[in-house]
Design an enzyme around this catalytic site. Structure first.
Site, mmCIF file in Angstrom:
data_model
loop_
_atom_site.group_PDB
_atom_site.id
_atom_site.type_symbol
_atom_site.label_atom_id
_atom_site.label_comp_id
_atom_site.label_asym_id
_atom_site.label_seq_id
_atom_site.Cartn_x
_atom_site.Cartn_y
_atom_site.Cartn_z
ATOM 1 N N SER A 33 0.844 -1.194 0.000
ATOM 2 C CA SER A 33 0.000 0.000 0.000
ATOM 3 C C SER A 33 0.875 1.239 0.000
ATOM 4 O O SER A 33 2.012 1.204 0.461
ATOM 5 C CB SER A 33 -0.904 0.004 1.221
ATOM 6 O OG SER A 33 -0.145 0.355 2.362
ATOM 7 N N LYS A 34 0.285 2.309 -0.530
ATOM 8 C CA LYS A 34 1.028 3.561 -0.600
ATOM 9 C C LYS A 34 1.415 4.026 0.802
ATOM 10 O O LYS A 34 2.442 4.634 1.014
ATOM 11 C CB LYS A 34 0.161 4.636 -1.261
ATOM 12 C CG LYS A 34 0.225 4.583 -2.777
ATOM 13 C CD LYS A 34 -0.724 5.580 -3.368
ATOM 14 C CE LYS A 34 -2.024 4.909 -3.715
ATOM 15 N NZ LYS A 34 -3.116 5.745 -4.075
ATOM 16 N N ARG A 35 0.528 3.711 1.743
ATOM 17 C CA ARG A 35 0.731 4.222 3.096
ATOM 18 C C ARG A 35 1.911 3.516 3.791
ATOM 19 O O ARG A 35 2.720 4.144 4.452
ATOM 20 C CB ARG A 35 -0.554 4.005 3.896
ATOM 21 C CG ARG A 35 -0.698 4.876 5.103
ATOM 22 C CD ARG A 35 -2.111 4.791 5.645
ATOM 23 N NE ARG A 35 -2.544 3.404 5.821
ATOM 24 C CZ ARG A 35 -2.248 2.638 6.857
ATOM 25 N NH1 ARG A 35 -1.498 3.122 7.826
ATOM 26 N NH2 ARG A 35 -2.680 1.392 6.942
ATOM 27 N N HIS A 40 4.186 1.279 2.230
ATOM 28 C CA HIS A 40 5.359 0.906 1.435
ATOM 29 C C HIS A 40 5.704 2.027 0.461
ATOM 30 O O HIS A 40 4.816 2.647 -0.100
ATOM 31 C CB HIS A 40 5.085 -0.372 0.642
ATOM 32 C CG HIS A 40 4.581 -1.497 1.493
ATOM 33 N ND1 HIS A 40 3.256 -1.695 1.734
ATOM 34 C CD2 HIS A 40 5.243 -2.466 2.159
ATOM 35 C CE1 HIS A 40 3.107 -2.750 2.524
ATOM 36 N NE2 HIS A 40 4.300 -3.241 2.798
#
Ligand code: GLU
Length: 632
Positions: free
Chosen positions: A297-299, A301
C-alpha cells in the site's frame, strides 16, 4: 487450502502429460512456467490488442507498472498494439496531477503506447470523461432491449434498503423496486428531469455465468449479482460499464490486470452477454504483498515509481524486476533460467503463464540494478553509455547530497564539502558537476540507489574530522590489538608467502628483513607522506599512483595479536592497505583507494595526510599518558 490442489484451467493439460513427480503443491501454486513444454501454446497466434487503463486517482506504483508491463509485453510479443486509456469516471477521486505523472512515469520506464491520450488513434478518445455520449448511447440500447432500467430511488432510500439488508442478514443488494416501473412511466419521469441511475436487469437468483481466466482457470462466483449500476446519477458511467464498452469498442483482445478485479469480472461478463458481445481473454495476476503477506500500500510501502526514479534506479532494471513478480521465462532443457533480461529479451521470452496467488516482493532489485551497471561498464561503447547512465543518476545523487547536507551540522562524522568537490562560483549546485560525474564513475559498479551511494562515497564529498581519525585508530590499535609496525627493507626478498601473514615467532631470521617503527602510526604516515609528496600534479594519475605506492603498501607490516584458540600469537602481516585506508578515509568503507586519491587530487590527499598525522600524534600522546599513569 483445497483450492491449491485443484488442477484446472490452462495448466490442466500440460500437467497431465508430466510424470507424477511434478504433482506437488508448489508446482501449482508457485511458478508453473518450468513445467510447460512449448511456447507456441503460450501466446495467442494473432496480434493482441491490450490496454493499460489507469484511473487518475493516484500515481504509478510497482503493481500498476507491472500491469502495464505485462500488457505491453503481450502486445509487443505478438506484433499487436498497446493502448493507454484513462478511466476517470469517478470524478470525486481524481488527483489533479496524476494523469500527467502517469504519462511521465510510463515514458520514463520506456513503455510507449501505440494509441492513447495525446497521441490519439482510430478508437479515441482514450479518456473516459470524453466518451460520455458513447456510454449513454449504449445505456439507451440496453434500456430499449429491456436489459436495463432506470432507478429513481434517492440516496436516502438506497441507504434504507442497505440497512434493511444488514438487519435481515441478506446480501441481495438493491431490491429491484424500480425494475417494475412501466417503461413509458420511466421514460416520462426521466424526460421531466427526475434524477435517476441506470441499472442492469439481472435474473433473479441466478449467479453470473462462469468464465475462463488464464491464471485462475474456470471462475464462477457463488454470489447472485444485484442489479448493478451502469450510469450513475451524475450521468457518468460506472467503472464496470465504461470498461466493458471501451474494451469492446477498442477491440481489446486480452485484459491483464490485478487479481483484485477478478471478483468484478462476472459483472463484466454479464454485460458482454447483455450486448451479445464476445468478451476478451482475461488474466488476473496475483497481488503484490510484502514479507508479512500484507498487500502493498502507498501508506505502508514506498512503492511509487517516482520514488524509484529519484533513488536512481535504471528503467531497464526496474522493468526486469517487476516482470519477475509473478512471471518467469520458460526453462529450456536443463538450463538454469537467466533472470536478468532487458525489455527486448523479455519480449522475446514472453508467455502467458503467470504465478497464481499472492506474489511476495523480494530484494532482487539491488542485484538486478547492479548487473545492468556492470554490463554497461563492460560495453565497448563505454563512454557514451556511461554518459547516458550518469545522466539518469547524477540529478538523483545531487538531490541525495542535498538531503545529507541539510543535516550535516548535526553530524559529527562529516566536515564541510571538500575543496575539489565544490562547484565553480556561478554554479548553484552543492558539488561541481564534473566532480560528481567522476565520483560516480569511480564507484559506479557498486551503485544501487542514490542515497546509499552518497553515504558510501561520503568521504569523497565531505571532510573527515580529525576526531574520526583518532577514533578509527583507537579501534584499529585496541580492538585489533596491533602491537608494532614494521617496514620491510626495500631490497629484502619477499618473505615466504609473499604478502600472506608470516609468523615472526616461527622464523626469527625473518626479523632481520624489517625495521621496527614501534607502536607509532605517525611514522607510517610519514612514509606515505614522503612517497606521495614526490608525485607531481602532472603525474597524478591512477597508474602512476599505483606504481609509486604499491611497493610501499606491500612493505608496511604490523604484528597483531590474534584472538582465538587456533591462531598463533604475534602474526606479522601487511598493514599497508589498512594504513592507506586509514590515512585517506579514516578507515571507512568505500570505493577503491587509488582511484579515490586520483579524484581527490594531490592537495586534498596531502591535507588528509596532515590530518592523519595530527590524529596519530594525538593518539600516541594519549598512549604515553596512559602508560605513565599505569606505571606511576
Ligand atoms: N481503472 C481500473 C484501475 O484503475 C482498471 C482496471 C482494469 O484494468 O480493468 O485499475
Amino acid at each position: 487450502m483445497r483450492s491449491l490442489y485443484t488442477i484446472g484451467g490452462p495448466l490442466r493439460w500440460e500437467l497431465r502429460t508430466q510424470p507424477s513427480k511434478v504433482f506437488k503443491r508448489y508446482k501449482f501454486h508457485g511458478q508453473p512456467s518450468h513445467i510447460l513444454s512449448s511456447k507456441s501454446t503460450l501466446l495467442p497466434s494473432k496480434p493482441a490488442r491490450t490496454r493499460f487503463a489507469p484511473s487518475p486517482t493516484g500515481y504509478l506504483h510497482l503493481g500498476s507498472l507491472r500491469t502495464a508491463l505485462y500488457n505491453y509485453l503481450l502486445a509487443k510479443a505478438t506484433g499487436g498494439q498497446f493502448l493507454v486509456r484513462i478511466e476517470d469516471t469517478d470524478q470525486t477521486r481524481i488527483v489533479s496531477d496524476a494523469e500527467s505523472k502517469l504519462y511521465e512515469d510510463l515514458k520514463w520506464a520506456g513503455l510507449d503506447w501505440d494509441e492513447g491520450p495525446s497521441i490519439g488513434g482510430d478508437f479515441g478518445p482514450y479518456k473516459q470523461s470524453q466518451r460520455l455520449p458513447t456510454y449513454n448511447q449504449h445505456a439507451s440500447q440496453l434500456l430499449d432491449s429491456g436489459r436495463a432500467y432506470r432507478c429513481f430511488c434517492s440516496p436516502a432510500e438506497l441507504d434504507a434498503i442497505k440497512a434493511q439488508n444488514i438487519k435481515e442478514g441478506t446480501s441481495i443488494g438493491y431490491n429491484k423496486t424500480c425494475s417494475h416501473i412501466p417503461e413509458d412511466v420511466s421514460t416520462r419521469r426521466a424526460a421531466a428531469g427526475e434524477p435517476h441511475c441506470v441499472r442492469l436487469r439481472c435474473e433473479h437468483e441466478k449467479p453470473a455465468p462462469p468464465f475462463h481466466d488464464m491464471v485462475y482457470g474456470r471462475y464462477k462466483t457463488p454470489f447472485v449479482p444485484e442489479d448493478f449500476i451502469l450510469i450513475k446519477r451524475d450521468g457518468y458511467p460506472t467503472y464496470h460499464f465504461a470498461n466493458v464498452i471501451d474494451d469492446h469498442l477498442m477491440q481489446i483482445t486480452h485484459v491483464i490486470r490485478g487479481a483484485e478485479w477478478l471478483v468484478s469480472t462476472p459483472r463484466h461478463v454479464m454485460l458482454y452477454d447483455a450486448f451479445g458481445w464476445e468478451p476478451p481473454e482475461f488474466a488476473h495476476v496475483g497481488l503484490l504483498v510484502d514479507s508479512n503477506r500484507q498487500k502493498l500500500s502507498k501508506r505502508l510501502h514506498d512503492i511509487g515509481i517516482s520514488s524509484y526514479r529519484e533513488k536512481g534506479y535504471l528503467p531497464v532494471a526496474l522493468l526486469n524486476y517487476v516482470a519477475l513478480l509473478g512471471w518467469s521465462p520458460l526453462r529450456t532443457g536443463q538450463k538454469k533460467i537467466t533472470e536478468t533480461m532487458d525489455l527486448e529479451t523479455i519480449i522475446s521470452k514472453f508467455h502467458l503463464r503467470f504465478t497464481r496467488g499472492d506474489i511476495r516482493i523480494n530484494d532482487k532489485l539491488a542485484f538486478i540494478q547492479n548487473y545492468y551497471l556492470k554490463r554497461i561498464l563492460a560495453q565497448p561503447e563505454y563512454p557514451e553509455t556511461i554518459q547516458q547512465v550518469s545522466n539518469v543518476i547524477l540529478p538523483n545523487l545531487e538531490k541525495a547530497i542535498g538531503e545529507v547536507e541539510k543535516g550535516r551540522s548535526d553530524n559529527p562524522l562529516l566536515g564541510p564539502i571538500i575543496v575539489p568537490a565544490r562547484p565553480a562560483e556561478e554554479d548553484s549546485n552543492l558539488v561541481g558537476k564534473d566532480y560528481l560525474r567522476k565520483m560516480f564513475e569511480v564507484d559506479m559498479k557498486s551503485f544501487v540507489d542514490a542515497e546509499s551511494h552518497v553515504w558510501r562515497n561520503a568521504n569523497l564529498i565531505w571532510e573527515i574530522p580529525e576526531e574520526s581519525y583518532v577514533q578509527a585508530l583507537d579501534i584499529e590499535m585496541e580492538q585489533n590489538t596491533v602491537d608494532n609496525f614494521w617496514v620491510k627493507h626495500p631490497d629484502a626478498a619477499a618473505p615466504e608467502g609473499g604478502n600472506r601473514p608470516i609468523s615472526a615467532l616461527q622464523d626469527p631470521d625473518i626479523w632481520d628483513m624489517f625495521d621496527s617503527l614501534g607502536r607509532k602510526p605517525s611514522k607510517v604516515v610519514d612514509l606515505f607522506h614522503a612517497t606521495v609528496q614526490e608525485i607531481t600534479d602532472e603525474a597524478w594519475t591512477k597508474e602512476s599512483l599505483e606504481k609509486k605506492m604499491k611497493p610501499l603498501i606491500m612493505s608496511i607490516y604490523s604484528d597483531r595479536e590474534e584472538h582465538g584458540k587456533d591462531r598463533e600469537r604475534g602474526r606479522r602481516q601487511v598493514w599497508g592497505w589498512h594504513a592507506l585506508r586509514w590515512i585517506m578515509v579514516a578507515g571507512n568503507v568505500g570505493p577503491a583507494l587509488i582511484p579515490s586519491m586520483e579524484l581527490l587530487g594531490k592537495a586534498e590527499t596531502m591535507r588528509r595526510m596532515s590530518v592523519a598525522k595530527r590524529a596519530a600524534l594525538r593518539w600516541e600522546q594519549d598512549e604515553m599518558k596512559k602508560f605513565k599513569d599505569n606505571s606511576s
